[in-house]
Design an enzyme around this catalytic site. Structure first.
Site, PDB file in Angstrom:
ATOM      1  N   CYS A  80     -71.184  30.733-101.955  1.00  0.00           N
ATOM      2  CA  CYS A  80     -72.278  31.702-101.912  1.00  0.00           C
ATOM      3  C   CYS A  80     -72.099  32.607-100.691  1.00  0.00           C
ATOM      4  O   CYS A  80     -72.080  32.127 -99.549  1.00  0.00           O
ATOM      5  CB  CYS A  80     -73.590  30.917-101.803  1.00  0.00           C
ATOM      6  SG  CYS A  80     -75.039  31.925-101.618  1.00  0.00           S
ATOM      7  N   CYS A  99     -70.787  39.104-103.388  1.00  0.00           N
ATOM      8  CA  CYS A  99     -71.790  38.248-104.026  1.00  0.00           C
ATOM      9  C   CYS A  99     -71.149  37.622-105.258  1.00  0.00           C
ATOM     10  O   CYS A  99     -70.423  38.305-105.997  1.00  0.00           O
ATOM     11  CB  CYS A  99     -73.007  39.085-104.431  1.00  0.00           C
ATOM     12  SG  CYS A  99     -74.234  38.139-105.360  1.00  0.00           S
ATOM     13  N   GLU A 126     -78.059  37.278-114.315  1.00  0.00           N
ATOM     14  CA  GLU A 126     -78.645  36.017-114.803  1.00  0.00           C
ATOM     15  C   GLU A 126     -79.318  36.201-116.165  1.00  0.00           C
ATOM     16  O   GLU A 126     -79.332  35.290-116.980  1.00  0.00           O
ATOM     17  CB  GLU A 126     -79.663  35.485-113.800  1.00  0.00           C
ATOM     18  CG  GLU A 126     -79.041  35.330-112.436  1.00  0.00           C
ATOM     19  CD  GLU A 126     -79.182  33.957-111.861  1.00  0.00           C
ATOM     20  OE1 GLU A 126     -80.247  33.380-112.010  1.00  0.00           O
ATOM     21  OE2 GLU A 126     -78.204  33.477-111.252  1.00  0.00           O
ATOM     22  N   ASP A 163     -73.010  26.661-104.208  1.00  0.00           N
ATOM     23  CA  ASP A 163     -73.577  27.996-104.335  1.00  0.00           C
ATOM     24  C   ASP A 163     -75.075  27.829-104.560  1.00  0.00           C
ATOM     25  O   ASP A 163     -75.549  26.729-104.861  1.00  0.00           O
ATOM     26  CB  ASP A 163     -72.938  28.725-105.538  1.00  0.00           C
ATOM     27  CG  ASP A 163     -73.528  30.114-105.742  1.00  0.00           C
ATOM     28  OD1 ASP A 163     -73.776  30.801-104.733  1.00  0.00           O
ATOM     29  OD2 ASP A 163     -73.770  30.517-106.897  1.00  0.00           O
ATOM     30  N   SER A 164     -75.799  28.924-104.459  1.00  0.00           N
ATOM     31  CA  SER A 164     -77.233  28.878-104.750  1.00  0.00           C
ATOM     32  C   SER A 164     -77.480  28.625-106.237  1.00  0.00           C
ATOM     33  O   SER A 164     -78.562  28.200-106.610  1.00  0.00           O
ATOM     34  CB  SER A 164     -77.874  30.201-104.337  1.00  0.00           C
ATOM     35  OG  SER A 164     -77.201  31.267-104.974  1.00  0.00           O
ATOM     36  N   HIS A 180     -72.178  36.879-108.132  1.00  0.00           N
ATOM     37  CA  HIS A 180     -72.498  37.417-109.462  1.00  0.00           C
ATOM     38  C   HIS A 180     -71.792  38.739-109.779  1.00  0.00           C
ATOM     39  O   HIS A 180     -71.690  39.103-110.939  1.00  0.00           O
ATOM     40  CB  HIS A 180     -74.001  37.647-109.572  1.00  0.00           C
ATOM     41  CG  HIS A 180     -74.794  36.393-109.645  1.00  0.00           C
ATOM     42  ND1 HIS A 180     -74.757  35.420-108.673  1.00  0.00           N
ATOM     43  CD2 HIS A 180     -75.663  35.939-110.593  1.00  0.00           C
ATOM     44  CE1 HIS A 180     -75.577  34.444-109.013  1.00  0.00           C
ATOM     45  NE2 HIS A 180     -76.132  34.734-110.167  1.00  0.00           N
TER      46      HIS A 180
HETATM   47  N1  DGL Z   1     -74.881  33.276-104.626  1.00  0.00           N
HETATM   48  C1  DGL Z   1     -75.471  34.392-103.960  1.00  0.00           C
HETATM   49  C2  DGL Z   1     -74.425  35.169-103.153  1.00  0.00           C
HETATM   50  O1  DGL Z   1     -73.247  35.081-103.407  1.00  0.00           O
HETATM   51  C3  DGL Z   1     -76.176  35.322-104.928  1.00  0.00           C
HETATM   52  C4  DGL Z   1     -77.368  34.722-105.603  1.00  0.00           C
HETATM   53  C5  DGL Z   1     -78.530  34.431-104.672  1.00  0.00           C
HETATM   54  O2  DGL Z   1     -79.160  35.360-104.143  1.00  0.00           O
HETATM   55  O3  DGL Z   1     -78.805  33.251-104.483  1.00  0.00           O
HETATM   56  O4  DGL Z   1     -74.778  35.882-102.261  1.00  0.00           O
END
Ligand code: DGL
Length: 261
Positions: A69, A180, A148, A6-7, A182
């Site tokens: 992600c 997403c 976050e 993931d990011s 989050h």
């Molecule tokens: N992990 C990203 C997603 O699921 C969200 C966070 C980001 O923008 O990096 O889209």
């Protein structure tokens, strides 16, 4: 070993769902915190970062990759499948499949980062199977930083959610995909705002359930009955306090984050 990237740490919602459903498969996680967020970046950068992440996981023994992600999944899946000789599973298809099963009226909402919504990945998958369905997509760029920051129960977060969900509420959707990593942490607020009649699709559970059906056919990946999820490894490209707090919040236990270098 299953590799998940993931990011950042938001994708640990996927790791947790996989760990709960398939506890005997060792996991290797990579959160690219140093270069997050991805959702505000261009397609080319998101693809390049996803290539790096996948290489790290494969080099460290992953035999299957989950793109946790949504942003990376919507833009980089094809490229990763071309470049790597391991199965690449992404979070979008299982979530979309569940949304299509749940939707009675064929009116589905999608929320995600700017890059995810710009890609129209969810919408394209739904309309390919059900051209008569109506898909309503909304980018919610402020939600990732709010999560976050830990602003989950704040009045300001509720106000911002009201703004973002207003259009979807007007469109009488019956199913909403949380596109997403989050947003899962805001699930109760989203449900309260959009209304109890709307089914929320949690992509982390959807991908874990998909994996449970998929893994028995994979000879390269077999469960290890002696494996304990506490031995799963969590790597990050930067070690921050907020990452540690968010990781512990997701798992309801402290998680040891290791730096990649
Ligand atoms: N992990 C990203 C997603 O699921 C969200 C966070 C980001 O923008 O990096 O889209």
């Amino acid at each position: 070993m299953i590799g998940i990237f993931d990011s950042g740490v938001g994708g640990m919602t996927v790791a947790l769902a996989v760990e709960q459903l398939l506890p005997h498969y060792p996991l290797l996680y990579l959160g690219d915190i140093a270069r997050a967020p991805y959702g505000t970046k261009s397609d080319r950068i998101i693809i390049d970062y996803s290539l790096d992440n996948t290489k790290f996981l494969v080099d460290n023994g992953a035999k299957l990759i989950i793109i946790a992600c949504n942003t990376a999944a919507s833009l980089a899946t094809d490229k990763l499948r071309q470049e790597f000789n391991v199965p690449i599973i992404e979070v979008i298809s299982p979530a979309v499949e569940q949304a299509m099963i749940c939707s009675q009226k064929g009116r589905i909402g999608i929320i995600g980062t700017r890059a995810t919504i710009r890609s129209s990945a969810h919408e394209a998958m739904i309309l390919a199977q059900h051209p008569q369905y109506k898909v309503f997509s909304t980018a919610c760029p402020l939600l990732v930083p709010l999560v976050e920051e830990g602003w989950i129960a704040k009045r300001e977060t509720k106000m911002i959610l009201r703004r973002y969900l207003h259009h979807l509420k007007d469109q009488q959707i019956d199913t909403l995909v949380l596109g997403c990593t989050h947003y899962l942490l805001l699930k109760h607020l989203i449900q309260a705002r959009i209304g109890r009649k709307v089914t929320l699709i949690d992509s982390s559970v959807a991908v874990a359930e998909y994996l449970q059906r998929y893994l028995p056919n994979q000879t390269a990946l077999t469960p290890d009955p002696s494996h304990d999820p506490s031995r799963n490894r969590y790597f990050v490209t930067d070690l921050t306090e907020s990452a540690q707090i968010l990781a512990a919040k997701i798992f309801h236990r402290p998680i040891e984050l290791q730096l990649t270098q």
